[in-house]
Design an enzyme around this catalytic site. Structure first.
Site, short mmCIF file in Angstrom:
data_model
loop_
_atom_site.label_atom_id
_atom_site.label_comp_id
_atom_site.label_asym_id
_atom_site.label_seq_id
_atom_site.Cartn_x
_atom_site.Cartn_y
_atom_site.Cartn_z
N HIS A 49 0.97 -1.21 -0.01
CA HIS A 49 -0.06 -0.02 -0.06
C HIS A 49 0.92 1.29 -0.09
CE1 HIS A 49 0.43 -0.74 4.41
NE2 HIS A 49 0.88 0.68 4.34
P1 TYD Z 1 -2.26 -4.09 7.67
O1 TYD Z 1 -2.72 -2.52 7.41
O2 TYD Z 1 -2.89 -5.15 7.05
O3 TYD Z 1 -0.98 -4.18 7.93
P2 TYD Z 1 0.38 -4.09 6.77
O4 TYD Z 1 -0.18 -3.36 5.68
O5 TYD Z 1 1.36 -3.29 7.48
O6 TYD Z 1 0.81 -5.49 6.24
O7 TYD Z 1 -2.81 -4.05 9.34
C1 TYD Z 1 -3.25 -5.15 9.90
C2 TYD Z 1 -4.20 -5.05 10.86
O8 TYD Z 1 -3.96 -4.18 11.83
C3 TYD Z 1 -5.48 -4.46 10.00
O9 TYD Z 1 -6.58 -5.08 10.84
C4 TYD Z 1 -5.43 -2.98 10.65
C5 TYD Z 1 -4.74 -3.07 12.16
N1 TYD Z 1 -3.84 -1.90 12.39
C6 TYD Z 1 -4.26 -1.10 13.46
O10 TYD Z 1 -5.41 -1.43 14.04
N2 TYD Z 1 -3.50 -0.14 13.62
C7 TYD Z 1 -2.37 0.25 13.04
O11 TYD Z 1 -1.75 1.20 13.51
C8 TYD Z 1 -2.19 -0.59 11.93
C9 TYD Z 1 -0.87 -0.36 11.07
C10 TYD Z 1 -2.78 -1.75 11.69
#
Ligand code: TYD
Length: 133
Positions: A49
């Site tokens: 992303h």
């Molecule tokens: P995600 O955005 O899929 O992680 P990445 O793109 O970095 O691999 O996030 C995983 C989960 O964690 C999703 O359910 C959203 C949650 N999350 C939060 O609640 N707070 C945060 O600050 C972040 C980064 C993720």
């Protein structure tokens, strides 16, 4: 590309190493949020992303991983292998984290609170966003 690898000062003595990071001094923003990834499944690619406004510093405080970066024009890969290294990523850069070692702990210092509306999770949408901004 506004993605830069930092080497933070490590205060080493016979007891070991210590790294301190101060907002607006060692990094170019105020820290509103810290999160970290660990126990990452082998072979997985995370991130995939970009952000509209968020700036981040990625620090692999244990183990190692790689980050693929794409600003819509240039691409590069950065390896994080030491706790004193940090990767600054400005907004509007597509990032993919991969090749996590089994012991990797990837910590992220973020300039904003979590806001799903700041995410661009579709690559074509990202390219259009970069071209129109
Ligand atoms: P995600 O955005 O899929 O992680 P990445 O793109 O970095 O691999 O996030 C995983 C989960 O964690 C999703 O359910 C959203 C949650 N999350 C939060 O609640 N707070 C945060 O600050 C972040 C980064 C993720």
């Amino acid at each position: 590309m506004q993605a830069v690898k930092y080497i933070f000062q490590s205060h080493g003595d016979r007891r070991g190493q210590l790294v301190a990071i101060e907002e607006n001094k060692d990094i170019p923003f105020r820290i509103k949020r810290v999160y970290y990834m660990y126990d990452t499944t082998a072979g997985v690619v995370r991130g995939c992303h970009a952000h509209k406004t968020l700036q981040q510093i990625l620090i692999c405080i244990h183990g190692s991983c790689k980050i693929r970066l794409d600003d819509g024009k240039d691409r590069k890969v950065i390896s994080l292998e030491k706790p004193c290294e940090g990767l600054y990523i400005s907004s509007t850069i597509w990032r993919e984290m991969y090749d996590f070692s089994p012991d990797a702990v990837l910590m992220v210092l973020a300039s904003e609170l979590y806001d799903e509306a700041d995410y661009i999770r579709d690559y074509n949408e990202f390219i259009n966003f970069v071209r129109n901004s």
